[in-house]
Design a protein around this motif. Sequence first.
Motif, short mmCIF file in Angstrom:
data_model
loop_
_atom_site.label_atom_id
_atom_site.label_comp_id
_atom_site.label_asym_id
_atom_site.label_seq_id
_atom_site.Cartn_x
_atom_site.Cartn_y
_atom_site.Cartn_z
N LEU A 155 14.56 -71.51 -3.86
CA LEU A 155 16.22 -70.91 -3.58
C LEU A 155 15.50 -69.47 -3.42
O LEU A 155 16.69 -68.92 -2.64
N VAL A 156 15.48 -68.70 -4.53
CA VAL A 156 15.67 -66.92 -4.65
C VAL A 156 14.89 -66.20 -3.67
O VAL A 156 15.15 -65.49 -3.09
N PHE A 157 13.74 -66.78 -2.67
CA PHE A 157 13.59 -66.66 -1.71
C PHE A 157 14.74 -66.61 -0.44
O PHE A 157 14.52 -65.49 0.49
N THR A 158 15.28 -67.26 -0.10
CA THR A 158 15.98 -67.62 0.62
C THR A 158 17.43 -66.54 0.96
O THR A 158 18.60 -66.68 1.40
N LEU A 159 17.76 -66.15 -0.49
CA LEU A 159 19.40 -65.20 -0.86
C LEU A 159 19.28 -64.31 0.08
O LEU A 159 20.34 -63.22 1.22
N PRO A 160 18.50 -63.43 -0.21
CA PRO A 160 17.86 -62.61 1.49
C PRO A 160 18.07 -62.65 2.55
O PRO A 160 19.39 -61.96 3.48
N ILE A 161 17.59 -63.73 2.92
CA ILE A 161 17.41 -64.65 4.39
C ILE A 161 19.22 -64.75 5.09
O ILE A 161 19.60 -64.82 6.04
N ILE A 162 19.74 -65.78 3.43
CA ILE A 162 20.88 -66.46 4.07
C ILE A 162 22.55 -64.30 4.73
O ILE A 162 23.24 -64.80 5.21
N VAL A 163 22.34 -63.83 3.97
CA VAL A 163 22.92 -62.70 3.64
C VAL A 163 22.69 -61.66 5.27
O VAL A 163 23.54 -61.71 5.24
N ILE A 164 21.35 -61.79 5.24
CA ILE A 164 21.43 -61.28 6.81
C ILE A 164 21.59 -61.91 7.97
O ILE A 164 21.81 -62.01 8.88
N TRP A 165 21.70 -63.31 7.69
CA TRP A 165 21.95 -64.39 8.66
C TRP A 165 23.71 -64.43 9.24
O TRP A 165 23.74 -64.70 10.55
N THR A 166 23.67 -64.17 8.00
CA THR A 166 25.56 -64.52 8.06
C THR A 166 26.04 -63.02 9.06
O THR A 166 26.71 -62.85 9.14
N ALA A 167 25.52 -62.14 8.02
CA ALA A 167 26.42 -60.67 8.44
C ALA A 167 26.12 -60.72 9.66
O ALA A 167 26.59 -60.04 10.66
N GLU A 168 25.02 -60.71 10.44
CA GLU A 168 24.44 -60.28 12.13
C GLU A 168 25.03 -61.75 12.42
O GLU A 168 25.12 -61.01 13.91
N LEU A 169 25.29 -62.44 11.96
CA LEU A 169 26.33 -63.09 13.36
C LEU A 169 27.40 -63.15 13.41
O LEU A 169 27.63 -63.14 14.51
N PHE A 170 27.83 -62.60 12.44
CA PHE A 170 29.52 -62.67 12.13
C PHE A 170 29.86 -61.42 12.85
O PHE A 170 30.26 -61.02 13.57
N ARG A 171 28.60 -60.29 12.66
CA ARG A 171 29.12 -58.87 13.34
C ARG A 171 28.62 -59.12 14.72
O ARG A 171 29.00 -58.25 15.54
N ALA A 172 28.00 -60.06 15.29
CA ALA A 172 27.22 -60.43 17.13
C ALA A 172 28.56 -60.72 17.47
O ALA A 172 29.63 -60.34 18.37
N ALA A 173 29.40 -61.89 16.65
CA ALA A 173 30.53 -62.45 16.88
C ALA A 173 32.04 -61.38 17.48
O ALA A 173 32.67 -61.65 18.15
N ARG A 174 32.38 -60.89 16.38
CA ARG A 174 33.14 -59.49 16.21
C ARG A 174 32.79 -58.70 17.41
O ARG A 174 33.71 -57.83 18.06
N ARG A 175 31.63 -57.97 17.50
CA ARG A 175 31.88 -57.36 19.01
C ARG A 175 31.47 -57.98 19.86
O ARG A 175 30.60 -57.17 21.56
#
Length: 501
Positions: A155-175
Amino acid sequence: MVDDTYSTPTPAASGFSIADDQRVRLLFCLAVAIFKAATLIYAASGLLQDPDNWWHVRVGLDILSSRTFPTVDTYSYTSAGSPWIAKEWLGQILFALAYSLNGWNGVTLLTIAMITLTVFLLAWYLSASLKPTIAFGLTFVLSFLIDPILTARPLVFTLPIIVIWTAELFRAARREQAPPLWLLPLLCLWANLHATFTFGFIIAAFAGLDLLARTHLTKPGLLGRWIAFGMLCPLVSLLNPYGIKAILATFSVAYGNEAVAFIDEWQPFNAADSYLMEGFLLAALFGLLVSRVQIGWPKTLFLLFNLHLLLTHQRFAYLFVLLVPLVLAAEIGEQFAWVSAQKWTKGHLDRLERFLASHFHSISAAIGILVVSAAAIFSSVSGVEPSPKTSAKGALAFAQQHNLSGNVFNSYNFGGTLIFHGIKTFIDGRTDQLFLNGFMKKTMSTGNSGGKPILEEQLKTYAIGWALLATDDSRIPFFDELTGWRRAYFDKNTVIFVPER
């Protein structure tokens, strides 16, 4: 008008440049990440407290040696031959490689590296909307709230991924932009690391709803690109050794897995045992209500969804802690000037910030030297070992010395170390796929007040040759009463019972 909160701010006439802004921001993010790493190194043994640490390493070592991916259980005798897949195979291989290089020190250091990266990324994305000192303080608090799930598991390997995934998708939606296609390979990586990759689908859906709420169907072409992205998500996640089986395995826990009721991390949130988390939830709720921040209905639903996961299964607290602040930061920074990153860029650097900006290169070099030195010292000096509560080190040495043979009846928390040492288990931590169809319920009932007859039945049914129990196992009094059984070994954490000869 497209909001551009996440974009690089325009330099103000107040005197500091974009470069200064980014340098200060970067150093604050590095500072909180390194502080977290230091605390983890200080208490490194805490990362090896979980009984699953053992078997994840063993599975990775076996995959490397056999160069095949398991499809049936070969580690237990009670479920031998039953379908079982190593759906976290890539994370297990990474741990195996770290173990091969430097034993448990290597496993621990790799885990610390992943957590440190996660903390840095969280601070970086938060500081895009919140001024660096606020992002620093918030990340500091959040990083300690996720401590309960910080252990050497895939699970620990997925923590950086889930942060990037969430931030980038919501940033794209906001823009009001299409989702970045480079996220799809990241999802593929996630699908080979841990079963939580299906949360990526859900996060993408919430980000799509956020876009829909902003555009109101006025941009059908853009909406179509989001729908296409959503359809590609499950397709790219099929790029793993097990195909659709990896996705189906994720639902075995969510729907009707009998083991869930007996495993602590799958229990509902209990405020009496998690007062820090309760305090954070109450403070967050108070802040949202009093500030009257406007976040929109898609993000409100996202908050409620993550809160539901936390209250239902406490292991998912990390999703709320990491993702909700990440998603709400843009609105908070936009609506409250005193925390806003953009407002900060239009002001003057304070004395500390000017110092950081002017000495950026020397500070960065010092940080690099510090990190490399700390890693080298930790690798060569520290002797980190898994918890004695899961290792049964003395008991297994006794079993080897006295040639104990036959099937072992083991406490749940010793399943991992038995697998690691090549001893087939009665039960272990792979309950997401194995030990089902009433087996888990029946086994756990042996520790209840009327469980002695059931225990005797299992000892006979599975031809048990010896028993390895934790000292807090409620079945120990039953073994003491069983005719033909005796204590052969005990220490602070373990008890061994063997048949009378």
